[in-house]
Design a protein around this motif. Structure first.
Motif, PDB file in Angstrom:
ATOM      1  N   GLN A 142       0.889  -1.164   0.000  1.00 14.37           N
ATOM      2  CA  GLN A 142       0.000   0.000   0.000  1.00 14.37           C
ATOM      3  C   GLN A 142       0.925   1.211   0.000  1.00 14.37           C
ATOM      4  O   GLN A 142       1.691   1.388   0.944  1.00 14.37           O
TER       5      GLN A 142
ATOM      6  N   ASN B 140      -4.636  -0.446  13.443  1.00 10.79           N
ATOM      7  CA  ASN B 140      -4.901   0.260  12.196  1.00 10.79           C
ATOM      8  C   ASN B 140      -4.692  -0.681  11.022  1.00 10.79           C
ATOM      9  O   ASN B 140      -3.601  -1.147  10.781  1.00 10.79           O
ATOM     10  N   ASN B 141      -5.764  -0.968  10.300  1.00 11.08           N
ATOM     11  CA  ASN B 141      -5.641  -1.889   9.169  1.00 11.08           C
ATOM     12  C   ASN B 141      -4.667  -1.389   8.129  1.00 11.08           C
ATOM     13  O   ASN B 141      -4.088  -2.160   7.392  1.00 11.08           O
ATOM     14  N   ALA B 142      -4.515  -0.073   8.058  1.00 10.14           N
ATOM     15  CA  ALA B 142      -3.625   0.479   7.032  1.00 10.14           C
ATOM     16  C   ALA B 142      -2.200   0.021   7.257  1.00 10.14           C
ATOM     17  O   ALA B 142      -1.391   0.042   6.355  1.00 10.14           O
TER      18      ALA B 142
ATOM     19  N   ILE C  29       0.955  -7.636   4.889  1.00 11.66           N
ATOM     20  CA  ILE C  29       0.272  -8.715   4.193  1.00 11.66           C
ATOM     21  C   ILE C  29       1.295  -9.489   3.376  1.00 11.66           C
ATOM     22  O   ILE C  29       1.963  -8.923   2.522  1.00 11.66           O
TER      23      ILE C  29
ATOM     24  N   ALA D 207      -0.866  10.964  10.983  1.00 12.36           N
ATOM     25  CA  ALA D 207      -1.929  10.142  10.405  1.00 12.36           C
ATOM     26  C   ALA D 207      -1.428   9.401   9.164  1.00 12.36           C
ATOM     27  O   ALA D 207      -1.872   8.306   8.869  1.00 12.36           O
TER      28      ALA D 207
END
Lengths: 408, 210
Positions: free
Chosen positions: B53, B186-188, B192, B69
Motif C-alpha cells: 500500500q 490500524n488496518n492500514a 500482508i 496520520a
C-alpha cells in the motif's frame, strides 16, 4: 478597442476614476441598467439550474442588486440557490464586502482597492523570500494543468501575483499548497462572469462553449483583454478570495501548520460519529479517519472534487454564509463534508469492502456527472443540517445557562 | 506493506507512484493535497507475493501537524529528491528527522534521486547522495519516472528489505518463544504476505503483523 473595453459612464454613476477602470463598470452597465436585461439560463452549464430555478430567482437577485442600496441579505439568500455564472462576479463582490451597499460609493471603493492591490503586489515582490516565490511559480504551472490556462501568460502571471500577495500579506510570508486551486478558479470564474455580462465575440464564444472547450475559451479571452482590465479583474478576484478566507478562521487553511484544517477535520470525525454512526464504525474498523480523505475537500474547498461549472453554485453558498453567518462558515464547510459522506457513504457499509476499496471510493467520489442543480441541492441540504446543528447547540447552551447543574 | 513517499514539492513523487502502480507518467500532474493512495503486488525471489500500500504525501507535509496520520503504520519510506534541484537534496535531512519524529522506529528508508533523465541539469552528484545515504544508514537509488529507469527496482528493493526485516523479526520472536502476534489496530498498517500460489485474487493470508 477591445470588446471588453469599458463603456462610458452609466446612469448609475459608475465613473472611471480607477487607474485600471473597474471590472464592474461595464458589468453593471450591461446587466443592471439595461431594461432588456434578463437572465437567460439557456446557455452552457446553466441549463440544469434553469430547470430547477426558473426566472423568479434571477429577478429576486436583480431587485436586490439594482436599487439605490443593495439588499445584501436578499442577495445572500439568492446566492444559496446559485446565481449563474453571469451574475457571479457582482454577487461575490457584494457578499464579500468589496462592493459597498450604496452604488454611489463603489467607484471610490474600487479605485482604493485597486490601488491597494498594486501596492501589495509591489511589496510582495520585494519582501517575499525567493524560495517562496519559486514554490509559488512551481505550483502555478501545476494548477489545473489540463486546462492549460495557468501554464502561460497572462493568467499565469495574474495567479502568481495573487498567490504572492496572499503569502506576503496573510500567511506570514509562507506559501501553503491548496490555495493555488482556490485562487486560480476564483480568477477564471470571475473573469468568465464579467465577460459573460458583456457582449462581443469572446463573451459569446465563452457562453456557447461546451465544458471541454470552456477552458480554451477562457484562455483566449484572457489573452485578448487589455492588461489593465485583467489586472482589475485580478484585484477584485483577490479581494473576494481574501474576504472569504477572513471569515471563520479559514485563513488557517493556508498558514504553515494549517491549524484550521486540523480543527475542521476533527469536527468531521466528531459529526460523523454522532450523525452517521454506522458509517463512522465502518471507517474506524478499517482504520480510516478524516485526514485520509477529507483533507483535500477542505484544503481546496472542493475545487479538486468538482467540475468548474458545478463549483460555482457551491462557492456562491460559501459567499452567502460569509455575508450572513461569517463565524459559521467553517461549520458549513464541515457540513458539506458530512453531506458528501451521507450521499456516498452507503457502499462503505459493505462488510467485505477492503481498506483499499474504501479509500479509493472516498478519494474518487463519482461527482463528474453533477450539474449545477445537483450542487444547489447539495449545498441546501448541508446548510439546513448546519442550521439545525447550530440551533441545537444554542438550545443546549440556553438550557445550561437556565439550569446550571449544582456543584458537586 | 505500507510505504510512504515523502520529499519536497515537485520532485516527482506522484509520478513515481503512477509509474510503479499503473506504468503511467503525466506531464500534467497536480500538486498532491493531503495524501493519495495506490497498491501493487510484487513477487520476491523466494516466491512470495508482497502487497504494497503506497501513500503519496504532499510535498509540504513537513509544515503540517497532520503527518502522524499518514506515517502511522508505515514500514517503509521512499525519501525522494530531484537531482536537478539542490534544495530538494538539502532538505532530505529535515525529512529524515520528520520520519524519526513521526514514523515507526524500524522503518526502512530509501533515498531516491529522481529525474535522472535530466542529465544536463544535474546538480546533485550521485557520490554525494551515496555518501549521505551511507552516513545515515539508508539505501540509495537514482530513478526516472519519465523513462521508467530504476522505478521498479526502487520499490522492489525496499519491499524486499521490509519483507526480510519482518521475516527476521518473526523468526526472532518465534525463537524467543512468543509465537503469537498482535494484530495492528490500524488496518492500514497491516503487513500482508500472500503466498504466491499464482492467485492474486485469493484472500490474503495474514502471516504476521508488524
Amino acid at each position: 478597442m477591445s470588446n471588453l473595453a469599458r463603456h462610458g459612464d452609466d446612469d448609475l454613476g459608475f465613473e472611471a476614476d480607477s487607474e485600471f477602470g473597474s471590472a464592474y463598470d461595464e458589468y453593471e452597465y450591461d446587466e443592471y441598467s439595461c431594461s432588456e436585461y434578463g437572465y437567460e439560463y439557456g446557455d452552457g452549464d446553466d441549463d440544469q439550474l434553469a430547470e430547477a430555478y426558473p426566472r423568479a430567482l434571477p429577478l429576486e437577485l436583480e431587485h436586490a442588486l439594482v436599487g439605490l442600496m443593495v439588499d445584501v441579505q436578499q442577495v445572500a439568500r439568492c446566492a444559496f440557490r446559485g446565481v449563474g455564472s453571469r451574475a457571479r462576479a457582482v454577487t461575490w463582490g457584494v457578499l464579500a464586502g468589496l462592493l459597498p451597499k450604496w452604488h454611489g460609493d463603489r467607484p471610490a471603493a474600487l479605485a482604493n482597492h485597486h490601488l491597494g492591490y498594486v501596492y501589495a503586489v509591489e511589496a510582495a515582490a520585494v519582501r517575499l523570500a525567493p524560495s517562496v516565490m519559486d514554490r509559488i511559480d512551481t505550483d502555478v504551472e501545476r494548477t489545473l494543468p489540463r486546462a492549460c490556462v495557468f501554464s502561460r501568460p497572462p493568467l499565469s502571471i495574474s495567479l502568481a501575483r495573487m498567490l504572492r500577495v496572499y503569502a506576503h500579506a496573510r500567511a506570514d510570508g509562507q506559501y501553503v499548497q491548496g490555495i493555488s486551486d482556490l485562487a486560480g478558479l476564483m480568477l477564471v470564474q470571475y473573469l468568465a462572469s464579467v465577460s459573460r455580462a458583456t457582449s462581443g465575440p469572446h463573451a459569446d464564444a465563452l457562453a456557447a462553449a461546451q465544458p471541454v472547450l470552456w477552458w480554451a475559451s477562457i484562455g483566449e479571452l484572457a489573452a485578448s483583454v487589455p492588461l489593465e482590465f485583467l489586472m482589475a479583474v485580478e484585484a477584485e478576484a483577490f479581494a473576494c478570495l481574501d474576504s472569504l478566507l477572513a471569515a471563520s478562521g479559514l485563513r488557517g487553511l493556508y498558514t504553515p501548520t494549517q491549524p484550521r484544517v486540523l480543527e475542521l477535520l476533527d469536527a468531521v470525525d466528531v459529526l460523523l460519529e454522532n450523525e452517521l454512526p454506522a458509517l463512522a464504525a465502518a471507517l474506524a474498523a478499517r482504520g480510516i479517519s478524516s485526514p485520509l480523505y477529507a483533507h483535500r475537500w477542505i484544503a481546496c474547498l472542493f475545487a479538486r472534487e468538482l467540475p468548474v461549472g458545478v463549483l460555482g453554485p457551491i462557492w456562491d453558498a460559501l459567499f452567502a454564509y460569509r455575508a450572513l453567518e461569517a463565524n459559521r462558515l467553517g461549520a458549513f464547510v464541515v457540513a458539506l463534508c458530512i453531506e458528501l459522506l451521507r450521499m456516498y457513504g452507503k457502499p462503505l457499509l459493505a462488510p467485505d469492502l477492503t481498506f483499499e476499496a474504501a479509500i479509493h471510493h472516498l478519494q474518487h467520489l463519482p461527482l463528474d456527472s453533477w450539474g449545477p442543480a445537483d450542487a444547489v441541492r447539495f449545498t441546501a441540504r448541508a446548510a439546513a443540517a448546519e442550521a439545525i446543528r447550530h440551533r441545537a447547540h444554542l438550545l443546549v447552551e440556553a438550557e445550561a445557562e437556565a439550569d446550571p447543574s449544582p456543584d458537586p | 506493506y505500507t510505504v510512504v513517499l515523502i520529499g519536497d514539492s515537485a520532485v516527482g513523487k506522484s509520478n513515481l507512484l503512477s509509474r510503479f502502480t499503473r506504468d503511467e507518467f503525466s506531464l500534467e500532474s497536480k500538486s498532491t493535497i493531503g495524501v493519495e493512495f495506490a497498491t501493487r503486488s510484487i513477487s520476491t525471489d523466494d516466491g512470495k507475493v508482497l502487497k504494497a500500500q503506497i501513500w503519496d504525501t504532499a510535498g509540504q507535509e513537513r509544515y503540517r501537524a497532520i503527518t502522524s496520520a499518514y506515517y502511522r503504520g508505515a514500514v517503509g519510506a521512499l525519501l525522494v529528491y530531484d537531482i536537478s534541484k539542490y534544495e530538494t537534496f538539502s532538505n532530505v535531512e529535515r525529512w529524515l528527522k520528520e520520519l524519526r519524529d513521526h514514523a515507526e522506529n524500524h522503518i526502512e528508508v530509501m533515498l531516491v534521486g529522481n529525474k535522472s533523465d535530466l542529465r544536463h541539469l544535474r546538480v546533485v552528484m550521485t557520490e554525494d547522495a551515496e555518501a549521505f545515504a551511507q552516513e545515515n544508514g539508508i539505501s540509495f537509488i537514482e530513478t526516472s519516472a519519465l523513462d521508467a529507469s530504476n522505478v521498479e527496482e526502487a520499490f522492489s528493493s525496499i519491499l524486499t528489505k521490509i519483507y526480510e526485516k519482518v521475516s527476521r523479526k518473526s523468526m526472532n520472536s518465534d525463537a524467543a518463544g512468543s509465537g503469537k502476534t498482535k494484530p495492528m489496530a490500524n488496518n492500514a498498517s497491516k503487513v500482508i504476505v500472500v503466498d504466491n500460489e499464482n492467485d492474486d485474487a485469493a484472500p490474503a493470508k495474514k502471516k504476521k503483523c508488524c
